[in-house]
Design a protein around this motif. Structure first.
Motif, PDB file in Angstrom:
ATOM      1  N   SER A  64     -11.380  42.152 -39.836  1.00 30.24           N
ATOM      2  CA  SER A  64     -12.266  41.988 -38.687  1.00 30.24           C
ATOM      3  C   SER A  64     -12.800  40.564 -38.666  1.00 30.24           C
ATOM      4  O   SER A  64     -12.776  39.869 -39.685  1.00 30.24           O
ATOM      5  CB  SER A  64     -13.443  42.970 -38.763  1.00 30.24           C
ATOM      6  N   PRO A  65     -13.296  40.126 -37.498  1.00 26.11           N
ATOM      7  CA  PRO A  65     -13.877  38.775 -37.431  1.00 26.11           C
ATOM      8  C   PRO A  65     -15.023  38.577 -38.414  1.00 26.11           C
ATOM      9  O   PRO A  65     -15.086  37.570 -39.116  1.00 26.11           O
ATOM     10  CB  PRO A  65     -14.353  38.680 -35.971  1.00 26.11           C
ATOM     11  N   LEU A  66     -15.934  39.558 -38.477  1.00 32.01           N
ATOM     12  CA  LEU A  66     -17.066  39.412 -39.392  1.00 32.01           C
ATOM     13  C   LEU A  66     -16.606  39.388 -40.842  1.00 32.01           C
ATOM     14  O   LEU A  66     -17.153  38.667 -41.674  1.00 32.01           O
ATOM     15  CB  LEU A  66     -18.070  40.550 -39.174  1.00 32.01           C
TER      16      LEU A  66
ATOM     17  N   LEU B 186     -15.256  35.892 -41.504  1.00 30.49           N
ATOM     18  CA  LEU B 186     -16.346  34.938 -41.653  1.00 30.49           C
ATOM     19  C   LEU B 186     -17.017  35.093 -43.012  1.00 30.49           C
ATOM     20  O   LEU B 186     -17.342  34.114 -43.686  1.00 30.49           O
ATOM     21  CB  LEU B 186     -17.368  35.131 -40.531  1.00 30.49           C
ATOM     22  N   HIS B 187     -17.232  36.352 -43.410  1.00 28.48           N
ATOM     23  CA  HIS B 187     -17.882  36.614 -44.699  1.00 28.48           C
ATOM     24  C   HIS B 187     -17.040  36.051 -45.838  1.00 28.48           C
ATOM     25  O   HIS B 187     -17.569  35.420 -46.769  1.00 28.48           O
ATOM     26  CB  HIS B 187     -18.093  38.106 -44.884  1.00 28.48           C
TER      27      HIS B 187
ATOM     28  N   GLN C 167     -14.692  36.721 -27.054  1.00 31.74           N
ATOM     29  CA  GLN C 167     -14.736  37.051 -28.476  1.00 31.74           C
ATOM     30  C   GLN C 167     -13.329  37.091 -29.067  1.00 31.74           C
ATOM     31  O   GLN C 167     -13.089  36.572 -30.166  1.00 31.74           O
ATOM     32  CB  GLN C 167     -15.435  38.395 -28.675  1.00 31.74           C
TER      33      GLN C 167
ATOM     34  N   TRP D  32     -11.942  34.676 -31.934  1.00 30.82           N
ATOM     35  CA  TRP D  32     -11.404  35.225 -33.172  1.00 30.82           C
ATOM     36  C   TRP D  32     -10.055  34.600 -33.491  1.00 30.82           C
ATOM     37  O   TRP D  32      -9.748  34.251 -34.632  1.00 30.82           O
ATOM     38  CB  TRP D  32     -11.298  36.728 -33.044  1.00 30.82           C
TER      39      TRP D  32
ATOM     40  N   GLU E 254     -24.162  41.020 -31.121  1.00 29.88           N
ATOM     41  CA  GLU E 254     -23.004  40.884 -32.013  1.00 29.88           C
ATOM     42  C   GLU E 254     -22.340  39.523 -31.831  1.00 29.88           C
ATOM     43  O   GLU E 254     -21.995  38.845 -32.805  1.00 29.88           O
ATOM     44  CB  GLU E 254     -22.002  41.995 -31.725  1.00 29.88           C
ATOM     45  N   LEU E 255     -22.173  39.104 -30.577  1.00 29.84           N
ATOM     46  CA  LEU E 255     -21.564  37.804 -30.313  1.00 29.84           C
ATOM     47  C   LEU E 255     -22.446  36.663 -30.816  1.00 29.84           C
ATOM     48  O   LEU E 255     -21.953  35.645 -31.311  1.00 29.84           O
ATOM     49  CB  LEU E 255     -21.298  37.636 -28.817  1.00 29.84           C
TER      50      LEU E 255
ATOM     51  N   ASN F  81     -21.963  36.319 -34.489  1.00 25.40           N
ATOM     52  CA  ASN F  81     -20.694  35.652 -34.751  1.00 25.40           C
ATOM     53  C   ASN F  81     -20.795  34.150 -34.477  1.00 25.40           C
ATOM     54  O   ASN F  81     -20.254  33.331 -35.228  1.00 25.40           O
ATOM     55  CB  ASN F  81     -19.586  36.260 -33.880  1.00 25.40           C
TER      56      ASN F  81
ATOM     57  N   ASN G  54     -22.660  32.408 -37.301  1.00 25.21           N
ATOM     58  CA  ASN G  54     -21.808  32.279 -38.481  1.00 25.21           C
ATOM     59  C   ASN G  54     -20.727  31.219 -38.277  1.00 25.21           C
ATOM     60  O   ASN G  54     -20.365  30.508 -39.214  1.00 25.21           O
ATOM     61  CB  ASN G  54     -21.167  33.632 -38.808  1.00 25.21           C
ATOM     62  N   LEU G  55     -20.218  31.113 -37.054  1.00 24.79           N
ATOM     63  CA  LEU G  55     -19.234  30.073 -36.766  1.00 24.79           C
ATOM     64  C   LEU G  55     -19.856  28.683 -36.884  1.00 24.79           C
ATOM     65  O   LEU G  55     -19.214  27.739 -37.342  1.00 24.79           O
ATOM     66  CB  LEU G  55     -18.644  30.270 -35.370  1.00 24.79           C
TER      67      LEU G  55
END
Length: 333
Positions: free
Chosen positions: A27-29, A32-33, A152, A156, A190-191, A194, A197-198
């Motif tokens: 997943s995107p998250l 990123l993590h 999104q 991604w 949520e966006l 993200n 984090n980006l």
């Protein structure tokens, strides 16, 4: 070249050498993590025979701390140049004759690329953070949730290519059109998470910090606040503060955060990452004795839950050994 771009170059080199990206996630998250928290993988662990100098370069390019990456693209160029040399006999085999009869080495453009000659003394770095641009009110068109989903998905795709700045710009453009009364909608939140984090992955900490702080306030006003997400945003905000030279403020915030989580978590060993982060930050500002106490308490909790031979226990013991070499430092923090 900003150091976030050097990180992206490290990702590209890693994939060119090994055939796969440094990190994978579902997943995107998750991606990123992993980019922000997982240990830096070694090219040598995935492919044998890579020269040690090239392995070290990729590892430095992928360093979590931007200050530990190469200082400039020129420095990377100098390191890579020896790996671009071609043996004379191979060059002769590769040579081609063009229309006018001139013999040309087809590898030359790759060994001597067109562009500015790298400077031995690089110019002072310039910052190219993602800067929001205001949109005239009469030109604003409110995005549909389908448009946000499309933004999104595209972001991604860019993030998967380690193009974090472009991904952040795309999400930022989409979210800028969202009216204030909708900024706390679950999909929009949520966006926004993200996007923040980006920003971190792109090295734009001055943009990430206020975004995480705004998210904390907006998440708290939800009918049913997501406490785990709030804690995560607060922890990320502290990371940004450290990067911006505000280590003492970050340490204070993380200690408040730990106190809150201790009341909500039954086993203190579950707070391993946060407690280790606090200890490392305390040591970084000179409070070595405080850092040692934090780690000794954590070591006792980890041994009690996982056993003395657990990898987490060995990691803490290694950190304590490093602190022993630093001495007691200032105990007044």
């Amino acid at each position: 070249m900003p150091r976030s771009a050097l990180y992206a170059l490290g990702c590209v080199l890693f994939e060119l050498l090994t055939g796969g990206p440094p990190y994978r996630a579902d997943s995107p998250l998750g991606m990123l993590h992993r980019h922000m928290n997982d240990p830096v993988p070694s090219v040598a662990d995935r492919l044998a025979g890579v020269p040690d100098g090239l392995v070290r370069l990729v590892t430095h390019l992928l360093a979590k701390d931007p200050q530990r990456r190469p200082a400039s693209a020129a420095e990377v160029y100098e390191i890579l140049m020896p790996f671009g040399s071609v043996a004379p006999e191979i060059a002769a085999d590769l040579a081609v004759t063009v229309a006018d009869g001139q013999v040309v080495d087809p590898t030359m453009p790759y060994r001597y690329p067109f562009g500015q000659v790298p400077q031995r003394e690089p110019l002072p770095p310039t910052r190219r953070d993602v800067v929001p641009r205001p949109v005239p009110a009469d030109l604003v068109q409110l995005p549909s949730f389908e448009e946000l989903d499309e933004a999104q998905d595209r972001a991604w795709e860019l993030a998967e290519q380690e193009r974090f700045t472009q991904a952040a710009e795309l999400l930022e453009t989409a979210l800028r059109k969202v009216p204030k009364e909708q900024v706390r909608q679950p999909r929009v939140l949520e966006l926004r998470v993200n996007l923040a984090n980006l920003y971190v992955l792109a090295g734009a900490y001055r943009l990430a910090l206020p975004e995480f702080q705004r998210l904390v306030g907006d998440l708290r006003q939800r009918p049913v606040p997501d406490q785990e997400l709030i804690w995560g945003c607060r922890q990320q905000a502290a990371v940004c503060q450290v990067e911006l030279g505000e280590a003492t403020a970050a340490l204070t915030e993380l200690r408040f955060l730990l106190a809150e989580q201790r009341q909500a978590v039954a086993d203190p060993a579950d707070l391993f990452e946060l407690r280790q982060q606090i200890a490392a930050l305390a040591a970084g500002i000179g409070a070595v004795a405080d850092a040692r106490r934090q780690l000794e308490d954590l070591l006792g909790d980890v041994r009690g839950r996982y056993g003395a031979q657990a990898p987490a226990a060995a990691e803490i013991e290694a950190l304590l050994a490093n602190l022993d070499r630093l001495g007691d430092g200032d105990t007044n923090h």
